[in-house]
Each structure stands twice: as structure tokens, then as C-alpha cells.
Design a protein around this motif. Structure first.
Motif, mmCIF file in Angstrom:
data_model
loop_
_atom_site.group_PDB
_atom_site.id
_atom_site.type_symbol
_atom_site.label_atom_id
_atom_site.label_comp_id
_atom_site.label_asym_id
_atom_site.label_seq_id
_atom_site.Cartn_x
_atom_site.Cartn_y
_atom_site.Cartn_z
ATOM 1 N N PHE A 7 0.827 -1.200 0.000
ATOM 2 C CA PHE A 7 0.000 0.000 0.000
ATOM 3 C C PHE A 7 0.868 1.260 0.000
ATOM 4 O O PHE A 7 0.682 2.155 -0.824
ATOM 5 N N VAL A 11 1.305 4.103 -2.996
ATOM 6 C CA VAL A 11 0.971 5.513 -2.775
ATOM 7 C C VAL A 11 2.178 6.405 -3.059
ATOM 8 O O VAL A 11 2.062 7.448 -3.712
ATOM 9 N N GLY A 88 -4.052 1.307 -2.579
ATOM 10 C CA GLY A 88 -2.932 2.193 -2.893
ATOM 11 C C GLY A 88 -3.174 2.976 -4.170
ATOM 12 O O GLY A 88 -2.799 4.151 -4.264
#
Length: 182
Positions: A7, A11, A88
């Protein structure tokens, strides 16, 4: 722990891409012309299409990145942690869009001063911005949409429902089925 790592990496990568997208958007998008007055800058042509064009270029740049990130995220998440990557893509797409806006407004690479022909009025390029706030969602929506579309295609391809009756013909071979036997 690996889910959180996937995740966070997703990001952060989309955030970095957002900064590069901001520079690209700044180069591509036109600036609305402003005229300098005694009260400050004033929009030279209220019916200018530059405001709409800036929104369109923002949607094109972030939408293309959304499509690419969704496809790449899907192909990299085939190891078995797709939920972290999808989340994400959603959060990173929003962050990437915000960073694209911030960097694009700060960079001003495509700005040029313009002088009106035949007059002494000097037009200056205005600030780059987004007037249609909905384009901010282009990146995350397209990224997650492509991810789910590819997952649906792969799920259908591997589904036993695609081949009913266990892949067997319910009537047997065509040579043994004769209409006259009824």
C-alpha cells in the motif's frame, strides 16, 4: 506487514508520478491571458477557452497515468495481495492528482508573455488552475477501474462457469446424437 508495504509503496510511487505529471501539465496547458490594470490583474477575455483547456489537459495527463498505473498495478499484484494495491491506487491517485495540481501551478514552464497586436496593452499569462474539480478524480477512478476490469476478465477466463458441465458436452459427441432416435 507485506500488505501495508504494498500500500505504502503504491501511494509513494503514484505521488512521485504526480510531481512529474505536474511538470508535464504545466508545459501542455495554456494559460488564460490577463491584462495588468491599476487594480491588479484582470482576465483579458472572460470567454477564453484557456480555462477549459487547462482542465482538459489535466484530465488527459492524469487519466493516461491512471490507465497505465491500473494496468501496471494489476500485473504486479498477481502475487496475491491485490487489495493493498487497489487501495494504494485509489489513495495514491488522489495524492498524485493533488501533487499534479500543486506542482503544475508552481512550475509555470509553459507560460509566455503576449503583446496584443496594434495596441500598447501587454497581456501576461495567468495562473494555471483547475476550474472543474471533477477532473481531480480522473487518476484514481481510471486506475481502479482498469484494475477491476482486468481482474474481471481474468476471473471470467479462469472460472468454471465459463465451461459448464465440467467442460463436457452435455449431449455427448455429435455423431452419437441423432434426431431420428426420438
Amino acid at each position: 506487514m507485506r500488505h501495508a508495504r504494498d500500500f505504502v509503496v503504491t501511494v509513494l510511487v503514484l505521488g512521485l508520478l504526480g510531481m512529474g505529471a505536474g511538470v508535464l501539465w504545466s508545459v501542455l496547458a495554456p494559460r488564460p491571458p490577463y491584462v495588468m490594470t491599476g487594480q491588479g490583474p484582470l482576465l483579458a477575455d472572460p470567454s477564453t477557452q484557456a480555462l477549459i483547456a487547462a482542465d482538459g489537459w489535466f484530465a488527459v495527463v492524469t487519466g493516461a497515468l491512471g490507465l497505465a498505473c491500473g494496468a501496471l498495478g494489476y500485473s504486479l499484484s498477481r502475487r496475491g495481495r491485490p487489495v493493498a494495491v487497489v487501495l494504494g491506487l485509489a489513495v495514491g491517485g488522489l495524492l498524485g492528482g493533488l501533487l499534479t495540481l500543486a506542482v503544475g501551478q508552481a512550475v509555470n514552464l509553459g507560460a509566455e508573455s503576449v503583446t496584443a497586436a496594434g495596441t500598447a496593452v501587454s497581456l501576461v499569462p495567468g495562473p494555471l488552475g483547475v476550474t472543474a474539480r471533477g477532473v481531480m478524480c480522473a487518476w484514481p477512478l481510471l486506475a481502479v477501474g482498469v484494475f477491476f476490469a482486468l481482474e474481471g476478465i481474468a476471473g471470467y477466463r479462469d472460472s468454471p462457469l465459463r465451461r459448464p458441465f465440467g467442460g463436457q458436452d452435455p449431449y455427448g459427441p455429435m455423431s452419437s446424437y441423432d434426431i431420428s432416435d426420438r
